[in-house]
Design a protein around this motif. Structure first.
Motif, mmCIF file in Angstrom:
data_model
loop_
_atom_site.group_PDB
_atom_site.id
_atom_site.type_symbol
_atom_site.label_atom_id
_atom_site.label_comp_id
_atom_site.label_asym_id
_atom_site.label_seq_id
_atom_site.Cartn_x
_atom_site.Cartn_y
_atom_site.Cartn_z
ATOM 1 N N ASN A 193 -30.737 21.333 15.944
ATOM 2 C CA ASN A 193 -29.749 21.583 17.009
ATOM 3 C C ASN A 193 -28.855 20.366 17.205
ATOM 4 O O ASN A 193 -27.644 20.493 17.408
ATOM 5 N N SER B 116 -26.329 20.257 14.347
ATOM 6 C CA SER B 116 -25.288 21.301 14.389
ATOM 7 C C SER B 116 -24.592 21.328 15.754
ATOM 8 O O SER B 116 -23.690 22.115 15.968
ATOM 9 N N SER C 211 -25.542 22.573 18.366
ATOM 10 C CA SER C 211 -25.634 23.947 18.869
ATOM 11 C C SER C 211 -27.091 24.414 18.817
ATOM 12 O O SER C 211 -27.886 23.915 18.031
ATOM 13 N N GLY D 222 -29.179 29.191 16.729
ATOM 14 C CA GLY D 222 -30.151 29.858 15.870
ATOM 15 C C GLY D 222 -31.389 30.344 16.629
ATOM 16 O O GLY D 222 -32.062 31.262 16.194
ATOM 17 N N THR E 194 -22.777 30.836 10.433
ATOM 18 C CA THR E 194 -23.007 29.661 11.265
ATOM 19 C C THR E 194 -22.753 29.910 12.735
ATOM 20 O O THR E 194 -23.090 29.091 13.547
ATOM 21 N N GLY F 218 -29.365 28.163 11.514
ATOM 22 C CA GLY F 218 -29.524 27.433 12.771
ATOM 23 C C GLY F 218 -30.966 27.367 13.254
ATOM 24 O O GLY F 218 -31.254 26.737 14.259
#
Ligand SMILES: NC(=[NH2+])NCCC[C@H](N)C(=O)O
Length: 397
Positions: free
Chosen positions: A59, A62, A64, A67, A174, A314
């Motif tokens: 995380n 990315s 983010s 996922g 993504t 993710g």
């Protein structure tokens, strides 16, 4: 280490037991099966301690948490609260059990806060400041994947065009969760026939975004005001919050109920009230079964999210691998201590939960293999298509 220090007698058992385990873990390990059980318990503890770290790192890289299903993480938090309350209520809880519970609750809270930060706070902040969300689809890439209906006078696909097409697939892979929460499917459709998922509980925000979907183009969507975005985020958070708050209150309600029933609320002890350990076990078991149901159900939103997105992008497989090992060794540690029916019955919710979670984690790992292979196949087909195009072009001229 001196033998006298390493070995100590444990309670009524006049056998030689491992001293440091008795001292630091308050556990009587006095036989090879006890040693095996303790060893497996320690492996479980270590695996739970590190299980969520790979996902936290993924995380972080990315920026983010798209996922991981937030619903799945929330069930972990809620199940952990039940578990901690259960540990505190249960007088015979081993220190190892309490340490393990504290350890994974702490890492899960970090993971949840990180997910909320990236997926809600940062997105909201960027939208508020009028910046485009990082994973939104570029307008230029909104062309059909299948060029069947395109003007025949258009030039044959070039390398850039092909790259652009595959980057669209990448965007899908993504940003499925971000797309899902943006309320706007790319180009008003879904790639590969898969509809982007929403992992949260349905809320007015969800309905609202679906409605605006019908109304406008992606351009119209991108112009939607920061206020409505904030409303969407707030309403979805309220949905999750209500769910979490209600569930978090449950173990305490159960505890209060238990106190009333056993006379503890009136200042009487369990013994004074004449309620033996049987009742205590009944409520402990009740908490255990509720916890098990929450934990076992928790994997379902994640499995569902993976299926809806047609991807595991993710998500870090190591989290599920460590969880699988942690649950399997946990089962092993209970069963290697004793296979007496009375003991198994007392541990039934924890055993069943761990066994079911092993199977569900295995399923998620199979999803990893499946989607990774599928992704590879799609990428290979794209390359073949591109080669086919260039061959045709060469033969044509
Ligand atoms: N936050 C945690 N990792 N909690 C432990 C959950 C244990 C449970 N058996 C599961 O695998 O879901």
């Amino acid at each position: 280490m001196e033998k006298s220090l390493a070995w100590a007698s444990c309670g009524e058992e006049e056998k030689a037991c491992v001293g440091w385990i008795k001292r630091y873990f308050n556990d009587c390990v006095c036989s090879p099966s006890g040693e095996l059980s303790f060893g497996l318990g320690m492996v479980s503890l270590v695996c739970w301690g590190i299980a969520e770290i790979p996902q936290i790192i993924t995380n972080f890289h990315s920026k983010s948490g798209h996922g991981v299903s937030l619903a799945f993480l929330l069930t972990w938090v809620i199940g952990d609260i039940f578990n901690l309350v259960g540990c505190l209520l249960e007088p015979v809880t081993l220190p190892t059990q309490l340490y393990t519970a504290l350890l994974y609750t702490a890492t899960t809270v970090v993971l949840v806060l990180q997910t909320l930060y990236y997926d809600y706070w940062v997105r909201w902040w960027k939208k508020k400041r009028g910046l485009q969300a990082p994973l939104e689809v570029e307008e230029g890439s909104c062309k059909p994947l299948n060029p069947k209906n395109e003007d025949l006078r258009q030039p044959l696909p070039t390398l850039t065009a092909s790259r652009r097409a595959s980057s669209r697939v990448d965007v899908y892979y993504t940003s499925a969760r971000s797309l899902a929460s943006s309320g706007t499917p790319p180009c008003r459709s879904s790639y590969l026939g898969v509809v982007p998922a929403r992992s949260g509980p349905s809320s007015s925000g969800y309905m609202e975004s679906s409605g605006s979907d019908e109304e406008g183009s992606p351009r119209h969507q991108s112009r939607s005001s920061g206020v409505s975005n904030l409303k969407k985020i707030v309403s979805r958070s309220v949905g999750y919050g209500t769910f979490a708050a209600g569930a978090v209150g449950l173990p305490f309600q159960t505890k209060a109920l238990m106190e009333v029933q056993t006379g503890l609320a009136g200042g009487r002890t369990v013994q004074e009230g004449g309620i033996g350990s049987l009742e205590e076990n009944t409520y402990g078991l009740l908490l255990g079964w509720i916890m098990a149901a929450i934990y076992m159900g928790g994997r379902l939103p994640q499995i569902y999210l993976n299926i809806k997105r047609g991807s595991v992008e993710g998500l870090n497989p190591l989290m599920f691998l460590f969880a699988l090992i942690a649950n399997a060794t946990y089962v092993g540690s209970i069963l290697s201590r004793s296979v007496e029916w009375e003991r198994i019955k007392a541990n039934a919710p924890w055993l069943l939960d761990a066994i079911v979670c092993v199977l569900l984690d295995l399923f998620i790992i199979i999803q990893f293999v499946y989607y990774k292979l599928l992704h590879k196949r799609i990428a290979n087909n794209e390359d073949d298509d591109f080669q086919g195009f260039t061959e045709t072009k060469k033969n044509h001229f």
